[in-house]
Design an enzyme around this catalytic site. Structure first.
Site, PDB file in Angstrom:
ATOM      1  CG  ASN A  61      14.623  42.288  60.869  1.00  0.00           C
ATOM      2  OD1 ASN A  61      15.179  41.421  61.443  1.00  0.00           O
ATOM      3  ND2 ASN A  61      13.609  42.246  60.288  1.00  0.00           N
TER       4      ASN A  61
ATOM      5  CG  HIS B  70      16.935  48.593  51.187  1.00  0.00           C
ATOM      6  ND1 HIS B  70      15.784  48.707  51.659  1.00  0.00           N
ATOM      7  CD2 HIS B  70      17.439  47.268  50.976  1.00  0.00           C
ATOM      8  CE1 HIS B  70      15.492  47.193  51.968  1.00  0.00           C
ATOM      9  NE2 HIS B  70      16.687  46.749  51.392  1.00  0.00           N
TER      10      HIS B  70
ATOM     11  CB  THR C 278      25.734  42.786  33.308  1.00  0.00           C
ATOM     12  OG1 THR C 278      25.991  41.834  32.368  1.00  0.00           O
ATOM     13  CG2 THR C 278      26.140  44.235  32.996  1.00  0.00           C
TER      14      THR C 278
ATOM     15  CB  CYS D 111       1.412  40.134  54.656  1.00  0.00           C
ATOM     16  SG  CYS D 111      -0.616  40.461  54.369  1.00  0.00           S
TER      17      CYS D 111
ATOM     18  N   GLY E  40      20.697  42.546  50.335  1.00  0.00           N
ATOM     19  CA  GLY E  40      21.312  41.721  51.560  1.00  0.00           C
ATOM     20  C   GLY E  40      20.966  40.248  51.445  1.00  0.00           C
ATOM     21  CB  THR E  41      17.900  38.432  50.278  1.00  0.00           C
ATOM     22  OG1 THR E  41      16.846  39.243  51.340  1.00  0.00           O
ATOM     23  CG2 THR E  41      17.350  37.194  50.342  1.00  0.00           C
TER      24      THR E  41
HETATM   25  N1  PLP Z   1      18.762  41.050  57.203  1.00  0.00           N
HETATM   26  C1  PLP Z   1      18.134  41.755  57.697  1.00  0.00           C
HETATM   27  C2  PLP Z   1      18.562  41.798  59.316  1.00  0.00           C
HETATM   28  C3  PLP Z   1      17.122  42.858  57.154  1.00  0.00           C
HETATM   29  O1  PLP Z   1      16.432  43.554  58.064  1.00  0.00           O
HETATM   30  C4  PLP Z   1      16.978  42.734  55.875  1.00  0.00           C
HETATM   31  C5  PLP Z   1      15.851  43.483  55.160  1.00  0.00           C
HETATM   32  O2  PLP Z   1      14.903  43.758  55.848  1.00  0.00           O
HETATM   33  C6  PLP Z   1      17.466  41.545  55.066  1.00  0.00           C
HETATM   34  C7  PLP Z   1      18.488  40.726  55.665  1.00  0.00           C
HETATM   35  C8  PLP Z   1      17.296  41.444  53.731  1.00  0.00           C
HETATM   36  O3  PLP Z   1      18.192  42.287  52.986  1.00  0.00           O
HETATM   37  P1  PLP Z   1      17.442  43.016  51.690  1.00  0.00           P
HETATM   38  O4  PLP Z   1      16.204  43.596  51.712  1.00  0.00           O
HETATM   39  O5  PLP Z   1      18.620  43.871  50.957  1.00  0.00           O
HETATM   40  O6  PLP Z   1      17.560  41.640  50.581  1.00  0.00           O
END
Ligand code: PLP
Length: 388
Positions: A151, A201, A236, A328, A69-70
């Site tokens: 989140n 995930h 890849t 942290c 996601g990042t």
């Molecule tokens: N955006 C939100 C709202 C998330 O909760 C997270 C992960 O906790 C991310 C982005 C980042 O995703 P990833 O862990 O797949 O890099």
């Protein structure tokens, strides 16, 4: 072990593990190779892409596979800005201070380096975007970044309304859909968003694989160069991760067909809250309480004058996993910037914990988890002995 930290990651399902095993034993070749083994891997990757696209109601070729996601968020933000017209310089980006660090830290860095000018849109006490104050901020902006669901609190943002405002002003709207997709039905064609980040995930798939959906015709410059993903993201492919993600998407889509499953889990989440709040009268829920305003699986509870880290350690001793939604640093937990942005007092933010359920959470886990939380609070307040 009682795992109430599912917004951090969910346990991979048996079908996901099977798909990963199959990739490692049968589809291990490079999908870009022209030989038969490579083409077998290519076929499997494309089937997984199709399954991920189906989960969000998109066309497979609109998805760019990434390493999570990042990276999908990073590509959306930096790729959109790089593809945009040069004026104004630096380009204006609108977002909120309740975004995930993947957004917030990147935007702060772009601002610091002079690559973007960021306008932080105000949020209310429940963490919801204040729509009434959004419109003037969009004037002259290139990009808006808004999460679908938070989140830490589960708060759902008014994406449809924000999308309409952005569309009317020609502002690209990137949605961080990481917490939403897989937990709630998603149809990208029904929304006025231009790109959406996904992370399997969060719905029982593997970590380190993700996807960015980009509306057809939207300009995006690659950030990682190479020929893969039609030149939009080089490297890849992580075939085991992608196949696992496809299996997770298939299962999530089937699970989402029955709304009663989500209602059962929302009721469990509410029961957890009731058990804790009844036994700890000064505890409070951070963020919205209504089922329409937040994801079914999340609650964030503040315990005034306690340290989240101490609570987490006591809970861990009792086999309960939760999270502080906090960074942290040097062994101590800083209060969550999300909670502070919502106006939660520091003495409550310091003692706030996030509990998040998965599709598989049971009533017994909720009862055990709530009892452990109450006991941990009472031990820290000296109401019951620390030992025993
Ligand atoms: N955006 C939100 C709202 C998330 O909760 C997270 C992960 O906790 C991310 C982005 C980042 O995703 P990833 O862990 O797949 O890099």
């Amino acid at each position: 072990m009682v795992y109430l930290d599912n917004n951090a990651t969910t346990r991979p399902s048996a079908a996901v593990r099977e798909a990963i095993d199959r990739a490692l034993s049968e589809s291990w070749a490079n999908p870009s190779s022209v030989h038969r083994a490579g083409q077998l891997a290519r076929q499997e990757v494309e089937l997984a892409r199709r399954d991920l696209a189906a989960l969000i109601g998109a066309k497979p070729r609109e998805l760019i596979l990434t390493a999570g996601g990042t990276e999908a968020i990073d590509l959306a933000i930096r790729g959109t800005l790089a593809a945009a017209a040069r004026r104004p310089s630096p380009p204006v980006v609108v977002s909120t201070r309740v975004e995930h660090a993947a957004v917030r830290d990147l935007l702060e860095d772009l601002e610091k380096s002079g690559a973007a000018q960021v306008r932080w849109a105000p949020v209310d006490a429940a963490g919801g975007l204040d729509l009434s104050r959004l419109e003037p901020l969009l004037h002259g902006a290139t990009l808006m970044v808004l999460q679908w669901a938070n989140n830490e609190t589960g708060a759902i943002q008014p994406l449809a309304a924000a999308g309409a405002l952005c569309r009317a002003r020609g502002v690209h709207l990137h949605c961080d859909g990481v917490q939403w997709v897989g937990k709630e039905p998603t149809g990208v064609s029904t929304l006025q968003i231009d790109s959406l980040a996904i992370s399997p995930h969060k719905f029982h798939g593997p970590k380190g694989v993700g996807a960015l959906w980009v509306r057809r015709g939207v300009g995006l410059r690659p950030m990682v160069h190479g020929s893969q993903e039609m030149g939009r993201r080089g490297g890849t492919e992580n075939v085991p991760g992608i196949l696992g993600a496809g299996a997770a998407a298939r299962e999530a889509l089937a699970w989402l067909a029955d709304p009663s499953a989500r209602e059962r889990l929302a009721a469990l989440r509410d029961r957890f809250e009731d058990l804790v709040l009844r036994a700890v009268p000064d505890a409070r829920v951070n963020g919205p309480r209504g089922r329409e305003q937040r994801l079914w699986n999340t609650t964030n509870i503040g315990f005034p004058r306690l340290e989240a880290e101490a609570l987490l350690l006591l809970l861990s001793e009792r086999g309960v996993c939760a999270s502080a939604g906090a960074a942290c640093s040097s062994g101590s937990l800083d209060p969550s910037p999300v909670l502070l942005a919502m106006g939660v007092e520091p003495e409550v933010a310091h003692g706030s914990l996030r509990f998040s359920l998965s599709r598989d959470t049971t009533e017994a886990e909720i009862e055990h988890g709530a009892a452990a939380v109450v006991e941990a609070v009472q031990r820290l307040r000296g109401l019951v002995p620390m030992t025993g």
